[in-house]
Structure formats: structure tokens, C-alpha cells
Design a protein around this motif. Structure first.
Motif, PDB file in Angstrom:
ATOM      1  N   HIS A   1      -5.348  -9.116 -10.939  1.00 44.58           N
ATOM      2  CA  HIS A   1      -6.745  -8.670 -10.967  1.00 44.58           C
ATOM      3  C   HIS A   1      -7.152  -8.270  -9.561  1.00 44.58           C
ATOM      4  CE1 HIS A   1     -10.823  -8.322 -12.473  1.00 44.58           C
ATOM      5  NE2 HIS A   1     -11.246  -9.020 -11.434  1.00 44.58           N
ATOM      6  N   ASP A   2      -7.564  -7.015  -9.423  1.00 44.02           N
ATOM      7  CA  ASP A   2      -7.939  -6.489  -8.107  1.00 44.02           C
ATOM      8  C   ASP A   2      -6.824  -6.684  -7.081  1.00 44.02           C
ATOM      9  OD1 ASP A   2     -10.408  -5.574  -8.972  1.00 44.02           O
ATOM     10  OD2 ASP A   2     -11.435  -7.442  -8.457  1.00 44.02           O
TER      11      ASP A   2
ATOM     12  N   SER B   1      -5.462  -1.948 -16.789  1.00 43.18           N
ATOM     13  CA  SER B   1      -4.780  -0.743 -16.314  1.00 43.18           C
ATOM     14  C   SER B   1      -5.178  -0.462 -14.872  1.00 43.18           C
ATOM     15  CB  SER B   1      -5.157   0.457 -17.195  1.00 43.18           C
ATOM     16  OG  SER B   1      -4.707   0.267 -18.519  1.00 43.18           O
ATOM     17  N   GLY B   2      -4.180  -0.115 -14.059  1.00 41.28           N
ATOM     18  CA  GLY B   2      -4.451   0.150 -12.654  1.00 41.28           C
ATOM     19  C   GLY B   2      -4.425  -1.079 -11.773  1.00 41.28           C
ATOM     20  N   ALA B   3      -4.100  -2.247 -12.368  1.00 40.20           N
ATOM     21  CA  ALA B   3      -4.093  -3.485 -11.584  1.00 40.20           C
ATOM     22  C   ALA B   3      -2.884  -3.585 -10.674  1.00 40.20           C
ATOM     23  CB  ALA B   3      -4.145  -4.703 -12.517  1.00 40.20           C
ATOM     24  N   GLY B   4      -1.836  -2.774 -10.933  1.00 38.25           N
ATOM     25  CA  GLY B   4      -0.651  -2.812 -10.086  1.00 38.25           C
ATOM     26  C   GLY B   4       0.568  -3.438 -10.734  1.00 38.25           C
ATOM     27  N   LYS B   5       0.552  -3.591 -12.062  1.00 41.25           N
ATOM     28  CA  LYS B   5       1.674  -4.245 -12.744  1.00 41.25           C
ATOM     29  C   LYS B   5       2.980  -3.481 -12.544  1.00 41.25           C
ATOM     30  CE  LYS B   5      -0.122  -4.379 -16.879  1.00 41.25           C
ATOM     31  NZ  LYS B   5      -1.422  -3.729 -16.569  1.00 41.25           N
ATOM     32  N   THR B   6       2.928  -2.152 -12.710  1.00 41.41           N
ATOM     33  CA  THR B   6       4.150  -1.363 -12.556  1.00 41.41           C
ATOM     34  C   THR B   6       4.672  -1.425 -11.128  1.00 41.41           C
ATOM     35  OG1 THR B   6       3.525   0.134 -14.358  1.00 41.41           O
ATOM     36  CG2 THR B   6       5.165   0.943 -12.791  1.00 41.41           C
ATOM     37  N   SER B   7       3.777  -1.399 -10.147  1.00 44.47           N
ATOM     38  CA  SER B   7       4.201  -1.521  -8.743  1.00 44.47           C
ATOM     39  C   SER B   7       4.833  -2.878  -8.486  1.00 44.47           C
ATOM     40  CB  SER B   7       3.004  -1.312  -7.805  1.00 44.47           C
ATOM     41  OG  SER B   7       2.535   0.017  -7.863  1.00 44.47           O
TER      42      SER B   7
ATOM     43  N   ARG C   1       0.864  -1.183   0.000  1.00 46.99           N
ATOM     44  CA  ARG C   1       0.000   0.000   0.000  1.00 46.99           C
ATOM     45  C   ARG C   1       0.896   1.226   0.000  1.00 46.99           C
ATOM     46  NH1 ARG C   1      -1.967  -1.829   5.019  1.00 46.99           N
ATOM     47  NH2 ARG C   1      -4.071  -1.674   4.171  1.00 46.99           N
TER      48      ARG C   1
ATOM     49  N   ILE D   1      -2.891  -2.117  -2.713  1.00 49.28           N
ATOM     50  CA  ILE D   1      -3.059  -2.265  -4.154  1.00 49.28           C
ATOM     51  C   ILE D   1      -2.550  -3.621  -4.642  1.00 49.28           C
ATOM     52  CG2 ILE D   1      -2.968   0.215  -4.571  1.00 49.28           C
ATOM     53  CD1 ILE D   1      -0.102  -0.145  -5.507  1.00 49.28           C
TER      54      ILE D   1
END
Length: 219
Positions: free
Chosen positions: A211-212, A37-43, A10, A17
Motif C-alpha cells: 500500500h503506497d 493496482s499500481g501498488a508495485g506488485k509486479t515491480s 525508483r 514506488i
């Protein structure tokens, strides 16, 4: 080579996330990472590259518990991991050749020891005639190829690539994919984060889906 056990992340006091991630990157493995997009791949890629610490859980890299690694010890671990960032991160005051050679220069190697390798790799990714050009003059696809060459020049044990074919046409995307496959055959573990479903169809590889904030593993 890299293992996650019940990892959560987080930012600040916000919601998690990434949640309860348990998976590993095995030696000489090849896998894709997908998700909306926004699933957290880059993180997740930042966690894998050890540029971000998890909020909870354990990440071990090359047999080392990263929670016990000091800041001075981190660079040695990270040098064993090659990464292709989505925003390229080329240095505008250096030529294409100098950008690709930079990891060797930082490691203190003599140019005579790596010059031919840099030139050969630049030719392979189609930048043989652009090696003395500065990044601002390069197209988006050329910058992408230079970033890939820089990540590969040290023959890392693990390669992380964030949308490596996002700025190139289909023929070049296939050529770059063949380069990743060949690198994998030589012993490097490869993880490619992508939205390009055509890439997934070209390689029989493990498929990781975010996913989520949770991981679904399709062997």
C-alpha cells in the motif's frame, strides 16, 4: 531463502514506488501478495526474481548478497526460482510440450530424462490433449496453465506467481491452488500475487499487502 532489508525502488529520477521493504521468504513458506493496482506488485516480483536491482537496500537470495553477484552468476540463482508471468511469455514457435520442457532443454538435459515428467504435469493441469498445439491456438486459460506448468517443471525452491488464476474458471482456479499447495508441501516456497480474495480464504497463509509502496505483513 530471499530476504529484503530496507529495500527501495525508483525508476529513473521519479519518486520511489517501493519504500523501506523489509521481509523474507522463508523455506517452505506459503504467502499471498495483494494490493491495489499500481501498488508495485509486479515491480516487487521482478526484484524477487532478480531481474531488477533495487535503488537502495539489501536483497539476499539463498545466502548471497545479490548486489555482489555478477551478470554471469545471476542465471544460476534465478534457476532456483520459478515464475509465472501475467503475460505468460510462451514461445509461439514451440508446442505446448516444448514450452514446458524448455527449462530442461536450456539446462542441457536429455529429453529421455524429463519427457514423462512434462507429460504428467501437462495432464495434471488439463493440457494432456493440447501438448502438441502451438500457443496461438490456445485459449487464455490454456496459456495460463502452460505457463504454470513451465514454472513448476524444474521443481524450483521458490515459486513466484503473478495472478496465476486470473484467466481460468473457479473450479480450475481451485485445482491450480491445490497444485501450489502440494508443491509447497514438497518443499517449495510459494508466493502468489493476486486480486482474487477467494484464494485468500482457502489457504491459511501469510498475507503481504502493498500500500503506497510500503509493506504490511499480516501473519
Amino acid at each position: 531463502m530471499i530476504r529484503f532489508e530496507n529495500v527501495g525502488l525508483r525508476y529513473g529520477m521519479g519518486p520511489e514506488i517501493l519504500k523501506d521493504l523489509t521481509f523474507s521468504i522463508e523455506p517452505q513458506s506459503f504467502q499471498f501478495l495483494t494490493g491495489p493496482s499500481g501498488a508495485g506488485k509486479t515491480s516487487l516480483l521482478r526484484l524477487l526474481f532478480l531481474s531488477l536491482r533495487p535503488t537502495r537496500g539489501l536483497i539476499s537470495a539463498f545466502g548471497t548478497d545479490t548486489s555482489r553477484v555478477t551478470k554471469s552468476q545471476l542465471p544460476a540463482l534465478r534457476r532456483r526460482i520459478g515464475v509465472v508471468f501475467q503475460d505468460f511469455r510462451l514461445l509461439d514457435h514451440l508446442t505446448t510440450y516444448e514450452n514446458v520442457a524448455l527449462p530442461h532443454r536450456v539446462a542441457g538435459k536429455m529429453e529421455a530424462d524429463y519427457r514423462s515428467d512434462v507429460i504428467d504435469l501437462l495432464k495434471w493441469v488439463g493440457l494432456g490433449d493440447r501438448m502438441h498445439v502451438m500457443p496461438p491456438v490456445l485459449s487464455g486459460g490454456e496459456k495460463q496453465r502452460a505457463a504454470i506448468a513451465r514454472a513448476l517443471i524444474t521443481r524450483p525452491e521458490v515459486l513466484l506467481a503473478d495472478e496465476p488464476t486470473g484467466n481460468v474458471d473457479a473450479p480450475l482456479a481451485r485445482r491450480l491452488l491445490r497444485l501450489f499447495i502440494e508443491l509447497n508441501r514438497l518443499g517449495t516456497s510459494v508466493l502468489i500475487a493476486t486480486h482474487d480474495l477467494h484464494l485468500l480464504e482457502q489457504v491459511n497463509a501469510r498475507h503481504l499487502v502493498l500500500h503506497d509502496g510500503r509493506m504490511i505483513v499480516d501473519e
